[in-house]
Design a protein around this motif. Structure first.
Motif, PDB file in Angstrom:
ATOM      1  N   THR A 100       0.809  -1.226   0.000  1.00 38.64           N
ATOM      2  CA  THR A 100       0.000   0.000   0.000  1.00 38.64           C
ATOM      3  C   THR A 100       0.836   1.266   0.000  1.00 38.64           C
ATOM      4  OG1 THR A 100      -0.164   0.117   2.429  1.00 38.64           O
ATOM      5  CG2 THR A 100      -1.813  -1.201   1.269  1.00 38.64           C
ATOM      6  N   GLY A 101       2.041   1.174  -0.506  1.00 34.36           N
ATOM      7  CA  GLY A 101       2.876   2.363  -0.664  1.00 34.36           C
ATOM      8  C   GLY A 101       3.573   2.822   0.581  1.00 34.36           C
ATOM      9  N   SER A 102       3.387   2.153   1.757  1.00 33.86           N
ATOM     10  CA  SER A 102       4.003   2.679   2.982  1.00 33.86           C
ATOM     11  C   SER A 102       4.395   1.599   3.998  1.00 33.86           C
ATOM     12  CB  SER A 102       3.045   3.667   3.667  1.00 33.86           C
ATOM     13  OG  SER A 102       1.840   3.003   3.993  1.00 33.86           O
ATOM     14  N   LEU A 103       3.950   0.380   3.825  1.00 36.71           N
ATOM     15  CA  LEU A 103       4.230  -0.664   4.802  1.00 36.71           C
ATOM     16  C   LEU A 103       5.338  -1.580   4.279  1.00 36.71           C
ATOM     17  CD1 LEU A 103       0.611  -1.663   5.910  1.00 36.71           C
ATOM     18  CD2 LEU A 103       2.200  -0.078   7.015  1.00 36.71           C
ATOM     19  N   PHE A 104       6.408  -1.669   5.040  1.00 37.94           N
ATOM     20  CA  PHE A 104       7.540  -2.502   4.663  1.00 37.94           C
ATOM     21  C   PHE A 104       7.547  -3.785   5.491  1.00 37.94           C
ATOM     22  CE2 PHE A 104       9.006   1.688   3.342  1.00 37.94           C
ATOM     23  CZ  PHE A 104       9.594   1.417   2.109  1.00 37.94           C
ATOM     24  N   SER A 105       7.859  -4.883   4.840  1.00 35.65           N
ATOM     25  CA  SER A 105       8.046  -6.140   5.568  1.00 35.65           C
ATOM     26  C   SER A 105       9.379  -6.103   6.312  1.00 35.65           C
ATOM     27  CB  SER A 105       8.013  -7.326   4.601  1.00 35.65           C
ATOM     28  OG  SER A 105       9.092  -7.238   3.687  1.00 35.65           O
ATOM     29  N   HIS A 106       9.606  -7.119   7.142  1.00 34.79           N
ATOM     30  CA  HIS A 106      10.844  -7.147   7.934  1.00 34.79           C
ATOM     31  C   HIS A 106      12.070  -7.243   7.038  1.00 34.79           C
ATOM     32  CE1 HIS A 106       8.346  -7.577  11.469  1.00 34.79           C
ATOM     33  NE2 HIS A 106       7.728  -8.614  10.901  1.00 34.79           N
ATOM     34  N   GLY A 107      11.975  -7.967   5.953  1.00 36.52           N
ATOM     35  CA  GLY A 107      13.065  -8.009   4.980  1.00 36.52           C
ATOM     36  C   GLY A 107      13.997  -9.194   5.145  1.00 36.52           C
ATOM     37  N   THR A 108      14.706  -9.503   4.067  1.00 41.09           N
ATOM     38  CA  THR A 108      15.675 -10.602   4.017  1.00 41.09           C
ATOM     39  C   THR A 108      16.931 -10.104   3.317  1.00 41.09           C
ATOM     40  OG1 THR A 108      13.939 -12.284   3.898  1.00 41.09           O
ATOM     41  CG2 THR A 108      16.137 -12.936   3.177  1.00 41.09           C
ATOM     42  N   TYR A 109      18.070 -10.447   3.919  1.00 42.24           N
ATOM     43  CA  TYR A 109      19.339 -10.101   3.271  1.00 42.24           C
ATOM     44  C   TYR A 109      19.788 -11.292   2.436  1.00 42.24           C
ATOM     45  CZ  TYR A 109      23.968  -8.272   2.372  1.00 42.24           C
ATOM     46  OH  TYR A 109      25.093  -7.796   1.741  1.00 42.24           O
ATOM     47  N   LEU A 110      19.962 -11.050   1.141  1.00 39.53           N
ATOM     48  CA  LEU A 110      20.406 -12.084   0.210  1.00 39.53           C
ATOM     49  C   LEU A 110      21.918 -11.966   0.025  1.00 39.53           C
ATOM     50  CD1 LEU A 110      19.839 -14.327  -1.883  1.00 39.53           C
ATOM     51  CD2 LEU A 110      19.461 -12.518  -3.574  1.00 39.53           C
ATOM     52  N   GLN A 111      22.609 -13.042   0.393  1.00 43.32           N
ATOM     53  CA  GLN A 111      24.072 -13.073   0.244  1.00 43.32           C
ATOM     54  C   GLN A 111      24.439 -14.112  -0.804  1.00 43.32           C
ATOM     55  OE1 GLN A 111      26.309 -14.414   3.650  1.00 43.32           O
ATOM     56  NE2 GLN A 111      28.146 -13.311   3.039  1.00 43.32           N
ATOM     57  N   VAL A 112      25.006 -13.656  -1.901  1.00 45.33           N
ATOM     58  CA  VAL A 112      25.433 -14.535  -2.987  1.00 45.33           C
ATOM     59  C   VAL A 112      26.949 -14.677  -2.903  1.00 45.33           C
ATOM     60  CG1 VAL A 112      25.396 -14.948  -5.464  1.00 45.33           C
ATOM     61  CG2 VAL A 112      23.524 -13.669  -4.392  1.00 45.33           C
ATOM     62  N   TYR A 113      27.427 -15.904  -2.856  1.00 47.48           N
ATOM     63  CA  TYR A 113      28.868 -16.142  -2.712  1.00 47.48           C
ATOM     64  C   TYR A 113      29.378 -17.012  -3.854  1.00 47.48           C
ATOM     65  CZ  TYR A 113      27.806 -20.860  -1.054  1.00 47.48           C
ATOM     66  OH  TYR A 113      27.364 -22.153  -0.980  1.00 47.48           O
ATOM     67  N   LYS A 114      30.664 -16.893  -4.079  1.00 43.79           N
ATOM     68  CA  LYS A 114      31.331 -17.692  -5.100  1.00 43.79           C
ATOM     69  C   LYS A 114      32.265 -18.672  -4.406  1.00 43.79           C
ATOM     70  CE  LYS A 114      34.145 -17.221  -9.301  1.00 43.79           C
ATOM     71  NZ  LYS A 114      34.858 -16.262 -10.184  1.00 43.79           N
TER      72      LYS A 114
END
Length: 214
Positions: A100-114
């Motif tokens: 709805t343009g203003s509510l953010f979820s807690h979020g996830t940090y995506l770590q891509v490694y080689k």
């Protein structure tokens, strides 16, 4: 109704489910991020916001051609998924759902490694030789200290024997051999000549024999 009222109503009617804090994946593998929420509102728009690792500004994610977004509802719970197939190194970053343009979820940090590549390519025979050498070194590490300790123990025993022998010689050096032989002669004479007279062979006319004092 003002925009502030709409935001207040949305906040009270939306409950976010816990997100996965960290998702670590190998490069060129599949990565799927998910955010879920419950709401009494029939239609809630959701988009993904990315916060790249090399950028300090949150921005709406522009999906690359290898990424897809999918929205679905299960048992009254709405979810949005973001799938990278395959994922690239520059996809690392922090991802959130925006409702709805203003509510953010807690979020996830995506770590891509080689993964680390082998710097030395060894054959099986070389590996076996290295293992054999390690085994020999291990045996030497066990045997050498034991042999050294054994030699030290033997040397200490020899030193103790020499010390005891030297102390014994010092004791005998302090004795006077002439005094020892004189004392020995006195003991022998006292045992050879008893202190008592033979009463059966005693004669009155013979001279009186003095008893020898012990």
């Amino acid at each position: 109704m003002s925009n502030e009222d709409q935001v207040g109503i949305a906040q009270t009617n939306v409950i976010f489910e816990p997100d996965r804090p960290l998702f670590r994946v190998q490069v060129y593998h599949t990565a799927e991020l998910k955010c879920c929420y419950r709401t009494v509102v029939n239609s809630v728009g959701s988009i993904w916001i990315s916060h790249p690792a090399n950028n300090k500004v949150k921005k709406e994610l522009k999906l690359p051609e290898y990424a897809t977004q999918n929205n679905f509802t299960v048992s009254g719970k709405s979810c949005s998924t973001l799938t990278f197939e395959p994922v690239h190194l520059n996809d690392s970053g922090f991802y959130q759902c925006l409702l709805t343009g203003s509510l953010f979820s807690h979020g996830t940090y995506l770590q891509v490694y080689k993964p680390m590549e082998k710097t030395i390519n060894l054959s099986e025979s070389t590996k076996n030789k290295i293992l054999t050498a390690e085994g020999v070194l291990l045996i030497l590490c066990v045997i050498v200290p034991s042999v050294t300790l054994l030699f030290k123990s033997s040397r200490l025993n020899e030193l103790e024997k020499k010390k005891a022998k030297k102390e014994e010689e010092n004791i005998y050096q302090g004795l006077n051999l002439d005094d020892c032989w004189s004392t020995y002669d006195q003991i022998e004479r006292s045992q050879a000549h008893g202190p008592y007279q033979d009463v059966g062979n005693f004669k009155e006319e013979e001279e009186q024999i003095q008893l020898e004092k012990p």
